[in-house]
Motif scaffolding. Structure first.
Motif, PDB file in Angstrom:
ATOM      1  N   GLY A  92       0.785  -1.223   0.000  1.00  0.00           N
ATOM      2  CA  GLY A  92       0.000   0.000   0.000  1.00  0.00           C
ATOM      3  C   GLY A  92       0.818   1.274   0.000  1.00  0.00           C
ATOM      4  N   ARG A  93       2.140   1.167  -0.029  1.00  0.00           N
ATOM      5  CA  ARG A  93       2.962   2.376   0.011  1.00  0.00           C
ATOM      6  C   ARG A  93       2.983   3.051  -1.350  1.00  0.00           C
ATOM      7  NH1 ARG A  93       8.393   0.332   2.585  1.00  0.00           N
ATOM      8  NH2 ARG A  93       7.961  -1.216   1.010  1.00  0.00           N
ATOM      9  N   ASN A  94       2.847   4.356  -1.318  1.00  0.00           N
ATOM     10  CA  ASN A  94       2.913   5.168  -2.519  1.00  0.00           C
ATOM     11  C   ASN A  94       3.059   6.626  -2.109  1.00  0.00           C
ATOM     12  OD1 ASN A  94       0.158   6.128  -1.997  1.00  0.00           O
ATOM     13  ND2 ASN A  94      -0.403   4.041  -2.521  1.00  0.00           N
ATOM     14  N   ASP A  95       3.204   7.521  -3.086  1.00  0.00           N
ATOM     15  CA  ASP A  95       3.364   8.933  -2.726  1.00  0.00           C
ATOM     16  C   ASP A  95       2.076   9.736  -2.886  1.00  0.00           C
ATOM     17  OD1 ASP A  95       3.248   9.022  -5.457  1.00  0.00           O
ATOM     18  OD2 ASP A  95       5.080  10.159  -5.736  1.00  0.00           O
ATOM     19  N   GLY A  96       0.987   9.076  -3.242  1.00  0.00           N
ATOM     20  CA  GLY A  96      -0.329   9.711  -3.294  1.00  0.00           C
ATOM     21  C   GLY A  96      -1.261   8.851  -2.479  1.00  0.00           C
ATOM     22  N   ILE A  97      -2.525   8.880  -2.807  1.00  0.00           N
ATOM     23  CA  ILE A  97      -3.469   7.985  -2.139  1.00  0.00           C
ATOM     24  C   ILE A  97      -3.263   6.576  -2.671  1.00  0.00           C
ATOM     25  CG2 ILE A  97      -5.904   7.387  -1.953  1.00  0.00           C
ATOM     26  CD1 ILE A  97      -6.536  10.303  -1.893  1.00  0.00           C
ATOM     27  N   LEU A  98      -2.990   6.497  -3.979  1.00  0.00           N
ATOM     28  CA  LEU A  98      -2.893   5.193  -4.605  1.00  0.00           C
ATOM     29  C   LEU A  98      -2.025   5.280  -5.851  1.00  0.00           C
ATOM     30  CD1 LEU A  98      -5.825   2.822  -5.156  1.00  0.00           C
ATOM     31  CD2 LEU A  98      -4.556   3.533  -7.142  1.00  0.00           C
ATOM     32  N   ASP A  99      -1.141   4.336  -6.025  1.00  0.00           N
ATOM     33  CA  ASP A  99      -0.383   4.151  -7.256  1.00  0.00           C
ATOM     34  C   ASP A  99      -0.639   2.726  -7.708  1.00  0.00           C
ATOM     35  OD1 ASP A  99       0.985   6.659  -7.591  1.00  0.00           O
ATOM     36  OD2 ASP A  99       2.210   6.132  -5.864  1.00  0.00           O
ATOM     37  N   ALA A 100      -0.843   2.542  -9.001  1.00  0.00           N
ATOM     38  CA  ALA A 100      -1.213   1.214  -9.495  1.00  0.00           C
ATOM     39  C   ALA A 100      -0.746   1.041 -10.931  1.00  0.00           C
ATOM     40  CB  ALA A 100      -2.729   1.038  -9.409  1.00  0.00           C
ATOM     41  N   LYS A 101      -0.952  -0.158 -11.432  1.00  0.00           N
ATOM     42  CA  LYS A 101      -0.679  -0.511 -12.826  1.00  0.00           C
ATOM     43  C   LYS A 101      -1.999  -1.009 -13.411  1.00  0.00           C
ATOM     44  CE  LYS A 101       3.119  -1.207 -15.294  1.00  0.00           C
ATOM     45  NZ  LYS A 101       3.908  -0.125 -15.843  1.00  0.00           N
ATOM     46  N   GLU A 102      -2.346  -0.496 -14.585  1.00  0.00           N
ATOM     47  CA  GLU A 102      -3.585  -0.907 -15.236  1.00  0.00           C
ATOM     48  C   GLU A 102      -3.368  -2.187 -16.032  1.00  0.00           C
ATOM     49  OE1 GLU A 102      -6.786   2.464 -16.430  1.00  0.00           O
ATOM     50  OE2 GLU A 102      -5.343   1.987 -17.981  1.00  0.00           O
ATOM     51  N   LYS A 103      -4.343  -3.093 -15.939  1.00  0.00           N
ATOM     52  CA  LYS A 103      -4.298  -4.337 -16.706  1.00  0.00           C
ATOM     53  C   LYS A 103      -5.642  -4.503 -17.419  1.00  0.00           C
ATOM     54  CE  LYS A 103      -3.922  -9.316 -16.358  1.00  0.00           C
ATOM     55  NZ  LYS A 103      -3.908 -10.466 -15.491  1.00  0.00           N
ATOM     56  N   ARG A 104      -5.626  -4.607 -18.740  1.00  0.00           N
ATOM     57  CA  ARG A 104      -6.850  -4.736 -19.521  1.00  0.00           C
ATOM     58  C   ARG A 104      -7.521  -6.078 -19.239  1.00  0.00           C
ATOM     59  NH1 ARG A 104      -5.048  -3.763 -24.584  1.00  0.00           N
ATOM     60  NH2 ARG A 104      -4.484  -5.934 -24.842  1.00  0.00           N
ATOM     61  N   CYS A 109      -8.478  -1.079 -25.080  1.00  0.00           N
ATOM     62  CA  CYS A 109      -7.926   0.135 -24.486  1.00  0.00           C
ATOM     63  C   CYS A 109      -6.493  -0.160 -24.065  1.00  0.00           C
ATOM     64  CB  CYS A 109      -8.772   0.632 -23.316  1.00  0.00           C
ATOM     65  SG  CYS A 109      -9.096  -0.547 -22.028  1.00  0.00           S
ATOM     66  N   ALA A 110      -5.796   0.869 -23.645  1.00  0.00           N
ATOM     67  CA  ALA A 110      -4.381   0.718 -23.294  1.00  0.00           C
ATOM     68  C   ALA A 110      -4.203  -0.324 -22.196  1.00  0.00           C
ATOM     69  CB  ALA A 110      -3.817   2.054 -22.846  1.00  0.00           C
ATOM     70  N   ASP A 111      -3.082  -1.003 -22.237  1.00  0.00           N
ATOM     71  CA  ASP A 111      -2.750  -2.007 -21.229  1.00  0.00           C
ATOM     72  C   ASP A 111      -1.428  -1.601 -20.601  1.00  0.00           C
ATOM     73  OD1 ASP A 111      -3.088  -4.324 -19.752  1.00  0.00           O
ATOM     74  OD2 ASP A 111      -2.057  -5.574 -21.203  1.00  0.00           O
ATOM     75  N   GLY A 112      -1.337  -1.663 -19.295  1.00  0.00           N
ATOM     76  CA  GLY A 112      -0.076  -1.387 -18.623  1.00  0.00           C
ATOM     77  C   GLY A 112       0.159   0.061 -18.242  1.00  0.00           C
ATOM     78  N   SER A 113      -0.873   0.909 -18.293  1.00  0.00           N
ATOM     79  CA  SER A 113      -0.722   2.308 -17.894  1.00  0.00           C
ATOM     80  C   SER A 113      -0.335   2.395 -16.425  1.00  0.00           C
ATOM     81  CB  SER A 113      -2.027   3.082 -18.091  1.00  0.00           C
ATOM     82  OG  SER A 113      -2.405   3.106 -19.433  1.00  0.00           O
ATOM     83  N   ASP A 114       0.511   3.372 -16.109  1.00  0.00           N
ATOM     84  CA  ASP A 114       0.804   3.693 -14.714  1.00  0.00           C
ATOM     85  C   ASP A 114      -0.299   4.618 -14.218  1.00  0.00           C
ATOM     86  OD1 ASP A 114       3.290   2.308 -14.432  1.00  0.00           O
ATOM     87  OD2 ASP A 114       4.230   3.879 -15.634  1.00  0.00           O
ATOM     88  N   VAL A 115      -0.810   4.342 -13.026  1.00  0.00           N
ATOM     89  CA  VAL A 115      -1.924   5.090 -12.461  1.00  0.00           C
ATOM     90  C   VAL A 115      -1.462   5.795 -11.195  1.00  0.00           C
ATOM     91  CG1 VAL A 115      -4.249   4.917 -11.465  1.00  0.00           C
ATOM     92  CG2 VAL A 115      -3.556   3.349 -13.294  1.00  0.00           C
ATOM     93  N   HIS A 116      -1.842   7.050 -11.052  1.00  0.00           N
ATOM     94  CA  HIS A 116      -1.569   7.797  -9.824  1.00  0.00           C
ATOM     95  C   HIS A 116      -2.868   8.483  -9.420  1.00  0.00           C
ATOM     96  CE1 HIS A 116       0.738   9.983  -6.820  1.00  0.00           C
ATOM     97  NE2 HIS A 116       0.100  11.071  -7.199  1.00  0.00           N
ATOM     98  N   LEU A 117      -3.316   8.275  -8.189  1.00  0.00           N
ATOM     99  CA  LEU A 117      -4.579   8.816  -7.701  1.00  0.00           C
ATOM    100  C   LEU A 117      -4.312   9.734  -6.519  1.00  0.00           C
ATOM    101  CD1 LEU A 117      -7.735   8.447  -7.963  1.00  0.00           C
ATOM    102  CD2 LEU A 117      -7.509   6.762  -6.149  1.00  0.00           C
ATOM    103  N   GLU A 118      -4.932  10.915  -6.551  1.00  0.00           N
ATOM    104  CA  GLU A 118      -4.787  11.875  -5.456  1.00  0.00           C
ATOM    105  C   GLU A 118      -6.146  12.414  -5.053  1.00  0.00           C
ATOM    106  OE1 GLU A 118      -2.202  14.925  -6.952  1.00  0.00           O
ATOM    107  OE2 GLU A 118      -0.412  13.694  -6.674  1.00  0.00           O
ATOM    108  N   ARG A 119      -6.263  12.827  -3.804  1.00  0.00           N
ATOM    109  CA  ARG A 119      -7.487  13.464  -3.307  1.00  0.00           C
ATOM    110  C   ARG A 119      -7.444  14.924  -3.755  1.00  0.00           C
ATOM    111  NH1 ARG A 119     -12.363  12.343  -1.482  1.00  0.00           N
ATOM    112  NH2 ARG A 119     -11.762  10.955   0.161  1.00  0.00           N
ATOM    113  N   ASP A 120      -8.588  15.438  -4.225  1.00  0.00           N
ATOM    114  CA  ASP A 120      -8.700  16.830  -4.654  1.00  0.00           C
ATOM    115  C   ASP A 120      -9.994  17.377  -4.055  1.00  0.00           C
ATOM    116  OD1 ASP A 120      -8.544  19.265  -5.911  1.00  0.00           O
ATOM    117  OD2 ASP A 120      -8.747  18.484  -7.943  1.00  0.00           O
ATOM    118  N   GLY A 121      -9.962  17.746  -2.779  1.00  0.00           N
ATOM    119  CA  GLY A 121     -11.174  18.145  -2.078  1.00  0.00           C
ATOM    120  C   GLY A 121     -12.087  16.945  -1.928  1.00  0.00           C
ATOM    121  N   GLU A 122     -13.318  17.066  -2.409  1.00  0.00           N
ATOM    122  CA  GLU A 122     -14.266  15.946  -2.374  1.00  0.00           C
ATOM    123  C   GLU A 122     -14.150  15.068  -3.610  1.00  0.00           C
ATOM    124  OE1 GLU A 122     -16.430  14.903   0.102  1.00  0.00           O
ATOM    125  OE2 GLU A 122     -15.170  16.285   1.215  1.00  0.00           O
ATOM    126  N   ALA A 123     -13.251  15.414  -4.526  1.00  0.00           N
ATOM    127  CA  ALA A 123     -13.073  14.662  -5.771  1.00  0.00           C
ATOM    128  C   ALA A 123     -11.753  13.899  -5.724  1.00  0.00           C
ATOM    129  CB  ALA A 123     -13.087  15.622  -6.963  1.00  0.00           C
TER     130      ALA A 123
END
Length: 153
Positions: A92-104, A109-123
């Protein structure tokens, strides 16, 4: 030694299903540290419209089940006709809320994208990166599918 048997009947009742709003509002209960509450607050379903660096737009519905481990989220891209899963680090360690790898899982659609998720207020802000493109989407709570407007800047 003889142990006595319990004679009280036990009845199991299903708990009501938690919604994304329920899960987000329990974040600041005071008993969790800031890092855990920040990550735990994103579990649920989110929707929004993403835009690629080449200008293409698409809608997405993200169902986050966890912030760590294999298949921590399933993502539908209705306008693209595909479904992916996000695989998050086991610890679960990452520098945002969530870092992940996309798998189709299905569709084209694209396969293998790097994902970075951050909180932006309520979004939530999702940033996706492949070798060729970057994309960003702002997500709101809920599972509706937003209209994609190709004319929007």
């Amino acid at each position: 030694m003889v142990l006595g048997a319990c004679t009280r009947a036990v009845h199991f009742v299903e708990a009501p299903e938690a919604t994304a709003i329920d899960l987000r509002t329990e974040v600041d209960a005071g008993s969790m540290d800031a890092g855990k509450s920040k990550r735990g607050s994103v579990v649920g379903t989110w929707h929004g419209v993403g835009k690629q660096s080449d200008g293409e737009r698409w809608n997405m519905v993200v169902t986050l089940t966890s912030t760590q481990g294999v298949r921590c989220a399933v993502v539908r891209y209705p306008s693209l006709g595909c479904v992916v899963q996000w695989n998050c680090p086991k610890d679960g360690r990452n520098d945002g809320i969530l870092d992940a790898k996309e798998k189709r899982l299905s569709g084209r659609c694209a396969d293998g994208s790097d994902v970075h998720l951050e909180r932006d207020g309520e979004a939530l802000t999702v940033k996706l990166k492949t070798d060729a493109l970057t994309s960003e989407a702002k997500l709101s709570p809920g599972d509706r599918v937003d209209e994609v407007d190709d004319n929007e800047d």
